[in-house]
Design a protein around this motif. Structure first.
Motif, PDB file in Angstrom:
ATOM      1  N   ARG A 133      27.078 -12.605 -24.193  1.00  0.00           N
ATOM      2  CA  ARG A 133      26.050 -11.590 -24.460  1.00  0.00           C
ATOM      3  C   ARG A 133      25.808 -11.429 -25.966  1.00  0.00           C
ATOM      4  N   GLU A 134      26.885 -11.471 -26.760  1.00  0.00           N
ATOM      5  CA  GLU A 134      26.732 -11.373 -28.212  1.00  0.00           C
ATOM      6  C   GLU A 134      25.906 -12.539 -28.751  1.00  0.00           C
ATOM      7  N   ALA A 135      26.131 -13.734 -28.187  1.00  0.00           N
ATOM      8  CA  ALA A 135      25.365 -14.900 -28.626  1.00  0.00           C
ATOM      9  C   ALA A 135      23.901 -14.770 -28.230  1.00  0.00           C
ATOM     10  N   VAL A 136      23.638 -14.257 -27.030  1.00  0.00           N
ATOM     11  CA  VAL A 136      22.256 -14.047 -26.588  1.00  0.00           C
ATOM     12  C   VAL A 136      21.581 -12.983 -27.446  1.00  0.00           C
ATOM     13  N   ALA A 137      22.302 -11.908 -27.766  1.00  0.00           N
ATOM     14  CA  ALA A 137      21.746 -10.854 -28.611  1.00  0.00           C
ATOM     15  C   ALA A 137      21.401 -11.397 -29.995  1.00  0.00           C
ATOM     16  N   LYS A 138      22.265 -12.237 -30.540  1.00  0.00           N
ATOM     17  CA  LYS A 138      21.986 -12.829 -31.854  1.00  0.00           C
ATOM     18  C   LYS A 138      20.762 -13.732 -31.785  1.00  0.00           C
ATOM     19  N   LEU A 139      20.663 -14.521 -30.708  1.00  0.00           N
ATOM     20  CA  LEU A 139      19.501 -15.393 -30.539  1.00  0.00           C
ATOM     21  C   LEU A 139      18.223 -14.558 -30.464  1.00  0.00           C
ATOM     22  N   GLY A 141      17.757 -11.588 -31.708  1.00  0.00           N
ATOM     23  CA  GLY A 141      17.516 -11.032 -33.038  1.00  0.00           C
ATOM     24  C   GLY A 141      16.885 -12.056 -33.963  1.00  0.00           C
ATOM     25  N   ASP A 142      17.372 -13.291 -33.909  1.00  0.00           N
ATOM     26  CA  ASP A 142      16.800 -14.361 -34.741  1.00  0.00           C
ATOM     27  C   ASP A 142      15.354 -14.636 -34.357  1.00  0.00           C
ATOM     28  N   LEU A 143      15.072 -14.602 -33.050  1.00  0.00           N
ATOM     29  CA  LEU A 143      13.698 -14.821 -32.601  1.00  0.00           C
ATOM     30  C   LEU A 143      12.775 -13.708 -33.093  1.00  0.00           C
ATOM     31  N   CYS A 144      13.270 -12.487 -33.040  1.00  0.00           N
ATOM     32  CA  CYS A 144      12.471 -11.351 -33.528  1.00  0.00           C
ATOM     33  C   CYS A 144      12.140 -11.528 -35.008  1.00  0.00           C
ATOM     34  N   THR A 145      13.127 -11.942 -35.787  1.00  0.00           N
ATOM     35  CA  THR A 145      12.902 -12.170 -37.217  1.00  0.00           C
ATOM     36  C   THR A 145      11.856 -13.254 -37.429  1.00  0.00           C
ATOM     37  N   GLU A 146      11.958 -14.327 -36.645  1.00  0.00           N
ATOM     38  CA  GLU A 146      11.001 -15.435 -36.758  1.00  0.00           C
ATOM     39  C   GLU A 146       9.587 -14.973 -36.419  1.00  0.00           C
ATOM     40  N   GLY A 148       8.471 -11.910 -36.785  1.00  0.00           N
ATOM     41  CA  GLY A 148       8.050 -10.772 -37.598  1.00  0.00           C
ATOM     42  C   GLY A 148       7.991  -9.482 -36.803  1.00  0.00           C
ATOM     43  N   VAL A 149       8.897  -9.351 -35.820  1.00  0.00           N
ATOM     44  CA  VAL A 149       8.966  -8.125 -35.022  1.00  0.00           C
ATOM     45  C   VAL A 149      10.409  -7.616 -35.049  1.00  0.00           C
ATOM     46  N   GLU A 150      10.601  -6.409 -34.538  1.00  0.00           N
ATOM     47  CA  GLU A 150      11.948  -5.869 -34.419  1.00  0.00           C
ATOM     48  C   GLU A 150      12.116  -5.292 -33.023  1.00  0.00           C
ATOM     49  N   PRO A 151      13.330  -5.325 -32.489  1.00  0.00           N
ATOM     50  CA  PRO A 151      13.537  -4.766 -31.144  1.00  0.00           C
ATOM     51  C   PRO A 151      13.375  -3.253 -31.163  1.00  0.00           C
ATOM     52  N   SER A 152      12.788  -2.718 -30.120  1.00  0.00           N
ATOM     53  CA  SER A 152      12.624  -1.267 -30.012  1.00  0.00           C
ATOM     54  C   SER A 152      13.745  -0.645 -29.184  1.00  0.00           C
ATOM     55  N   THR A 153      14.718  -1.454 -28.833  1.00  0.00           N
ATOM     56  CA  THR A 153      15.888  -0.976 -28.102  1.00  0.00           C
ATOM     57  C   THR A 153      17.106  -1.734 -28.620  1.00  0.00           C
ATOM     58  N   ASP A 154      18.275  -1.324 -28.221  1.00  0.00           N
ATOM     59  CA  ASP A 154      19.502  -1.971 -28.665  1.00  0.00           C
ATOM     60  C   ASP A 154      19.528  -3.439 -28.220  1.00  0.00           C
ATOM     61  N   PHE A 189       8.016 -13.095 -15.884  1.00  0.00           N
ATOM     62  CA  PHE A 189       8.216 -11.702 -16.279  1.00  0.00           C
ATOM     63  C   PHE A 189       9.056 -11.466 -17.531  1.00  0.00           C
ATOM     64  N   LEU A 190       9.947 -12.387 -17.883  1.00  0.00           N
ATOM     65  CA  LEU A 190      10.783 -12.111 -19.046  1.00  0.00           C
ATOM     66  C   LEU A 190      10.019 -12.117 -20.383  1.00  0.00           C
ATOM     67  N   PRO A 191       9.103 -13.062 -20.624  1.00  0.00           N
ATOM     68  CA  PRO A 191       8.375 -12.996 -21.898  1.00  0.00           C
ATOM     69  C   PRO A 191       7.639 -11.668 -22.109  1.00  0.00           C
ATOM     70  N   PRO A 192       6.868 -11.166 -21.111  1.00  0.00           N
ATOM     71  CA  PRO A 192       6.218  -9.877 -21.350  1.00  0.00           C
ATOM     72  C   PRO A 192       7.213  -8.721 -21.501  1.00  0.00           C
ATOM     73  N   ILE A 193       8.356  -8.802 -20.817  1.00  0.00           N
ATOM     74  CA  ILE A 193       9.374  -7.768 -20.991  1.00  0.00           C
ATOM     75  C   ILE A 193       9.886  -7.777 -22.424  1.00  0.00           C
ATOM     76  N   LEU A 194      10.157  -8.967 -22.954  1.00  0.00           N
ATOM     77  CA  LEU A 194      10.651  -9.057 -24.329  1.00  0.00           C
ATOM     78  C   LEU A 194       9.607  -8.566 -25.330  1.00  0.00           C
ATOM     79  N   HIS A 195       8.346  -8.907 -25.083  1.00  0.00           N
ATOM     80  CA  HIS A 195       7.292  -8.412 -25.971  1.00  0.00           C
ATOM     81  C   HIS A 195       7.168  -6.883 -25.872  1.00  0.00           C
ATOM     82  N   ALA A 196       7.385  -6.344 -24.683  1.00  0.00           N
ATOM     83  CA  ALA A 196       7.273  -4.897 -24.506  1.00  0.00           C
ATOM     84  C   ALA A 196       8.364  -4.141 -25.251  1.00  0.00           C
TER      85      ALA A 196
END
Length: 202
Positions: A133-139, A141-146, A148-154, A189-196
């Motif tokens: 899970r830590e590795a997925v969370a880091k991935l 986070g890296d995608l968000c940086t790429e 130019g967005v930030e997660p709106s949840t933990d 469904f996962l891509p729109p969830i991640l964008h949301a």
């Protein structure tokens, strides 16, 4: 340069892991004995116990090896063209159907049920699941940086959600593969969830 047993040990361990994957998938975790694994690998029980103390420990080594293969595949994804969807590319790569993934799902689901009933096994499995899970969370986070967005949840919670959707979707697909081909639910469904759950910082 290492010689003798020191040099052979990694090969022995790798063969035991390969044998365990094959026999677990065929007979189930509980239906497989250490003797079965040794016979399939062509080793004695002594070879097993020089690498693993229990069948549980061997499973957890398989878990880590599978995790690393999945993460390597995800890290190797080429960035999409400017109009591509990074999240969609990653989810597509993470959910490519294969016979090995189906067999792994059978193995890990049985062990998870066993761990739910066995507190010691649950604690051990949780350590390895936390690393995944830590590795997925880091991935993520890296995608968000790429992007130019930030997660709106933990990020840890978001990683839990992604893993839960993938595992739940696979269960449904493996039961009804004609009605729900493996990977379709996740890719839809996962891509729109991640964008949301992300917001622009640019």
């Amino acid at each position: 340069m290492p010689r003798g047993p020191t040099q052979r040990r990694p090969r022995t361990r790798a063969r035991l892991l390969e044998a365990a994957f094959a026999v677990f998938a065929d007979r189930g975790f509980h239906g497989t004995s250490i003797e079965d694994i040794c016979n399939h690998a062509g080793f004695t029980r002594g070879a097993f116990y020089s690498n693993f103390t229990t069948k549980d420990e061997l499973f957890l080594a398989l878990f880590d090896a599978h995790t690393e293969r999945v993460l390597e595949r995800l890290r190797a994804i080429d960035p999409p063209e400017s109009d591509g969807d990074v999240f969609a590319n990653v989810i597509s790569a993470a959910t490519q159907p294969s016979d090995d993934e189906r067999r792994w799902y059978l193995i890990t689901t049985e062990f998870t049920l066993y761990a739910i009933r066995n507190p010691d096994a649950a604690r051990a499995l949780a350590v390895h699941e936390n690393r995944l899970r830590e590795a997925v969370a880091k991935l993520l986070g890296d995608l968000c940086t790429e992007l130019g967005v930030e997660p709106s949840t933990d990020l840890d919670d978001l990683a839990r959600l992604v893993i839960a959707v993938i595992e739940g979707a696979r269960a449904q697909s493996y039961v009804q593969p004609d009605e729900l081909p493996p990977g379709r639910l996740e890719r839809t469904f996962l891509p729109p969830i991640l964008h949301a759950f992300t917001r622009s910082v640019r």
